[in-house]
Design a protein around this motif. Structure first.
Motif, PDB file in Angstrom:
ATOM      1  N   GLY A 103       1.956  -3.138  47.593  1.00 30.05           N
ATOM      2  CA  GLY A 103       2.708  -3.084  46.338  1.00 30.05           C
ATOM      3  C   GLY A 103       2.212  -4.098  45.345  1.00 30.05           C
ATOM      4  O   GLY A 103       1.349  -4.937  45.640  1.00 30.05           O
ATOM      5  N   ALA A 104       2.748  -4.024  44.131  1.00 27.83           N
ATOM      6  CA  ALA A 104       2.314  -4.889  43.030  1.00 27.83           C
ATOM      7  C   ALA A 104       3.367  -5.949  42.740  1.00 27.83           C
ATOM      8  O   ALA A 104       4.567  -5.672  42.776  1.00 27.83           O
ATOM      9  CB  ALA A 104       2.047  -4.054  41.785  1.00 27.83           C
ATOM     10  N   ASP A 105       2.896  -7.154  42.454  1.00 28.34           N
ATOM     11  CA  ASP A 105       3.827  -8.206  42.034  1.00 28.34           C
ATOM     12  C   ASP A 105       4.447  -7.865  40.685  1.00 28.34           C
ATOM     13  O   ASP A 105       5.596  -8.209  40.411  1.00 28.34           O
ATOM     14  CB  ASP A 105       3.088  -9.544  41.938  1.00 28.34           C
ATOM     15  N   ILE A 106       3.654  -7.185  39.861  1.00 32.53           N
ATOM     16  CA  ILE A 106       4.121  -6.778  38.535  1.00 32.53           C
ATOM     17  C   ILE A 106       3.655  -5.347  38.292  1.00 32.53           C
ATOM     18  O   ILE A 106       2.475  -5.035  38.450  1.00 32.53           O
ATOM     19  CB  ILE A 106       3.558  -7.691  37.427  1.00 32.53           C
ATOM     20  N   VAL A 107       4.590  -4.460  37.945  1.00 31.38           N
ATOM     21  CA  VAL A 107       4.255  -3.114  37.500  1.00 31.38           C
ATOM     22  C   VAL A 107       4.616  -3.022  36.021  1.00 31.38           C
ATOM     23  O   VAL A 107       5.711  -3.434  35.608  1.00 31.38           O
ATOM     24  CB  VAL A 107       5.007  -2.035  38.308  1.00 31.38           C
ATOM     25  N   ILE A 108       3.690  -2.492  35.223  1.00 30.85           N
ATOM     26  CA  ILE A 108       3.919  -2.342  33.787  1.00 30.85           C
ATOM     27  C   ILE A 108       3.889  -0.861  33.458  1.00 30.85           C
ATOM     28  O   ILE A 108       2.855  -0.206  33.592  1.00 30.85           O
ATOM     29  CB  ILE A 108       2.855  -3.098  32.961  1.00 30.85           C
ATOM     30  N   GLU A 109       5.031  -0.327  33.047  1.00 31.36           N
ATOM     31  CA  GLU A 109       5.101   1.079  32.643  1.00 31.36           C
ATOM     32  C   GLU A 109       4.610   1.190  31.202  1.00 31.36           C
ATOM     33  O   GLU A 109       5.218   0.675  30.278  1.00 31.36           O
ATOM     34  CB  GLU A 109       6.537   1.590  32.752  1.00 31.36           C
ATOM     35  N   ALA A 110       3.473   1.879  31.029  1.00 30.83           N
ATOM     36  CA  ALA A 110       2.912   2.100  29.701  1.00 30.83           C
ATOM     37  C   ALA A 110       2.501   3.560  29.542  1.00 30.83           C
ATOM     38  O   ALA A 110       1.671   3.883  28.700  1.00 30.83           O
ATOM     39  CB  ALA A 110       1.698   1.187  29.487  1.00 30.83           C
ATOM     40  N   ALA A 111       3.105   4.420  30.352  1.00 26.62           N
ATOM     41  CA  ALA A 111       2.717   5.831  30.367  1.00 26.62           C
ATOM     42  C   ALA A 111       3.473   6.651  29.330  1.00 26.62           C
ATOM     43  O   ALA A 111       2.977   7.672  28.862  1.00 26.62           O
ATOM     44  CB  ALA A 111       2.933   6.422  31.754  1.00 26.62           C
ATOM     45  N   GLY A 112       4.688   6.214  28.990  1.00 27.34           N
ATOM     46  CA  GLY A 112       5.489   6.991  28.064  1.00 27.34           C
ATOM     47  C   GLY A 112       6.008   8.285  28.662  1.00 27.34           C
ATOM     48  O   GLY A 112       6.440   9.176  27.934  1.00 27.34           O
ATOM     49  N   LYS A 113       5.972   8.397  29.973  1.00 28.37           N
ATOM     50  CA  LYS A 113       6.446   9.591  30.670  1.00 28.37           C
ATOM     51  C   LYS A 113       7.610   9.212  31.573  1.00 28.37           C
ATOM     52  O   LYS A 113       7.505   8.259  32.359  1.00 28.37           O
ATOM     53  CB  LYS A 113       5.326  10.204  31.518  1.00 28.37           C
ATOM     54  N   LEU A 114       8.688   9.973  31.498  1.00 37.02           N
ATOM     55  CA  LEU A 114       9.891   9.634  32.250  1.00 37.02           C
ATOM     56  C   LEU A 114       9.635   9.562  33.749  1.00 37.02           C
ATOM     57  O   LEU A 114      10.170   8.690  34.449  1.00 37.02           O
ATOM     58  CB  LEU A 114      10.981  10.669  31.947  1.00 37.02           C
ATOM     59  N   ALA A 115       8.775  10.454  34.257  1.00 35.83           N
ATOM     60  CA  ALA A 115       8.501  10.482  35.694  1.00 35.83           C
ATOM     61  C   ALA A 115       7.852   9.200  36.187  1.00 35.83           C
ATOM     62  O   ALA A 115       7.937   8.870  37.381  1.00 35.83           O
ATOM     63  CB  ALA A 115       7.615  11.679  36.025  1.00 35.83           C
ATOM     64  N   ALA A 116       7.208   8.467  35.281  1.00 37.54           N
ATOM     65  CA  ALA A 116       6.534   7.234  35.693  1.00 37.54           C
ATOM     66  C   ALA A 116       7.530   6.187  36.172  1.00 37.54           C
ATOM     67  O   ALA A 116       7.191   5.327  37.001  1.00 37.54           O
ATOM     68  CB  ALA A 116       5.712   6.676  34.530  1.00 37.54           C
ATOM     69  N   PHE A 117       8.756   6.241  35.670  1.00 33.97           N
ATOM     70  CA  PHE A 117       9.731   5.202  36.024  1.00 33.97           C
ATOM     71  C   PHE A 117      10.042   5.216  37.516  1.00 33.97           C
ATOM     72  O   PHE A 117       9.946   4.188  38.194  1.00 33.97           O
ATOM     73  CB  PHE A 117      11.012   5.382  35.214  1.00 33.97           C
ATOM     74  N   GLY A 118      10.402   6.359  38.053  1.00 30.64           N
ATOM     75  CA  GLY A 118      10.715   6.436  39.477  1.00 30.64           C
ATOM     76  C   GLY A 118       9.526   6.078  40.343  1.00 30.64           C
ATOM     77  O   GLY A 118       9.659   5.413  41.382  1.00 30.64           O
TER      78      GLY A 118
END
Length: 369
Positions: free
Chosen positions: A253-268
């Motif tokens: 796993g990642a110490d930090i995940v950055i959501e930059a996809a702009g897609k709702l599915a990326a959150f889960g």
């Protein structure tokens, strides 16, 4: 008597309808206003979401919220940029058209202009007036709007490469907190926001920076900006594939995940990739409506922090210029701008961004269509 200027502007009359080019008079600046001839307007994914109707519109609106241009005329009270630097005709300036009110709880008590409820760009855009949107020949920067001079040794492309994305990411990184030396960082998305996050994470000393995205041209640029590994969405087409690939690279796993996809599915997907004690930074979902499932127990038991961040503050626009000036000779910042369009071809620019073809597209009003 001075001849009245006229200017073109690309107008979104209603969602899913081709942009129209309107021409109308350009009023001279008054007071502390500044009139700018637009040289480059960044095409942001949010513009595409406006085009699709996924972001509410106030009516017909001029698109574009990332601009670089030359000062044409200053109002009698406009003598400096927002950092107090002397301003004159011909100076090159950079702006992201947000205008906080400075008369609300967020602006004055919280001292966070990014939360100002009165600064939405749409409420100021009117195709019948000189706008400060950027898909135009001319933009009027009103008193109170932040803009900064661009040093002459810094290419415009190096600044507009990340448009509003770099100020947004710099603001988000402040909210995230320090990236510790050696941290494992996963970036979801390889558009301008994801590339900006990749660059900042790399410069901050992250040990690994893994980028999930597509197409290959964006992933290649991510590597040139500091990514240590990439995961191609076209190859790892399912969420399970991407999660498995990321966990293998990042040892769980990642110490930090950055959501930059702009897609709702990326959150889960992102919540499953945060390591125990990790942080999840949400940056790209500003224009992605909808709801998604979340398992609170994992957030609770793994001591995961979820941080949201939207827009930016004036200092982040200034720091974007500083970053471009410092690194444009060492890193391929100018090459991030991969596609250029004339103003008359703004519709093609929007559609190309919708297809994820450019790394970064710009509209240059002076360019032949």
């Amino acid at each position: 008597m001075q001849q009245m200027r006229t200017g073109r502007r690309a107008v979104l009359v209603e969602p899913n309808k081709p942009l129209e080019i309107w021409e109308s008079p350009v009023d001279p600046p008054t007071g502390a206003d500044v009139l700018v001839a637009v040289e480059m307007a960044g095409v942001c994914g949010t513009d595409y979401h406006f085009y699709l109707g996924e972001v509410p519109m106030p009516g017909p609106m001029v698109l574009g919220h990332e601009g670089i241009g030359r000062v044409v005329e200053c109002g009698p009270e406009a003598t400096t940029d927002s950092a107090g630097n002397p301003l004159a005709k011909g100076d090159r300036v950079y702006w992201v058209p947000l205008k906080p009110c400075h008369r609300c709880h967020a602006c004055t008590v919280l001292e966070d202009t990014s939360l100002c409820p009165n600064q939405s760009p749409g409420r100021f855009r009117d195709p019948r007036l000189t706008p400060f949107a950027t898909y135009t020949d001319f933009a009027l920067l009103p008193n109170g709007m932040t803009f900064f001079k661009v040093p002459e040794d810094t290419p415009s492309e190096a600044v507009i490469a990340f448009g509003c994305a770099m100020p947004t990411v710099l603001h988000a990184m402040e909210r995230l907190g320090q990236i510790r030396f050696g941290d494992r960082v996963l970036v979801q998305g390889a558009g301008p926001v994801g590339l900006a996050a990749t660059l900042v994470a790399s410069l901050s000393g992250a040990g690994e920076v893994v980028v999930i995205g597509a197409p290959a041209s964006r992933l290649d640029m991510a590597k040139r900006l500091g990514a240590t590994s990439t995961i191609d969405l076209d190859v790892h087409a399912t969420s399970a594939d991407r999660i498995a690939a990321a966990r293998e690279i990042m040892d769980g796993g990642a110490d930090i995940v950055i959501e930059a996809a702009g897609k709702l599915a990326a959150f889960g997907e992102g919540t499953q990739l945060v390591a125990r004690g990790g942080r999840y930074l949400i940056v790209g979902l500003w224009s992605a409506p909808g709801t998604t499932m979340l398992e609170p127990r994992k957030i609770n038991n793994d001591n995961v922090r979820i941080i949201g961040s939207a827009l930016s503050r004036p200092r982040h626009i200034f720091k974007t210029i500083q970053l471009a000036q410092r690194y444009h000779t060492q890193l391929p910042l100018t090459e991030v701008v991969s596609h250029r369009f004339g103003l008359e071809d703004a519709q093609s620019a929007i559609e190309a961004v919708g297809r994820h073809e450019p790394i970064k597209a710009v509209i240059q009003p002076g360019m032949e269509a």
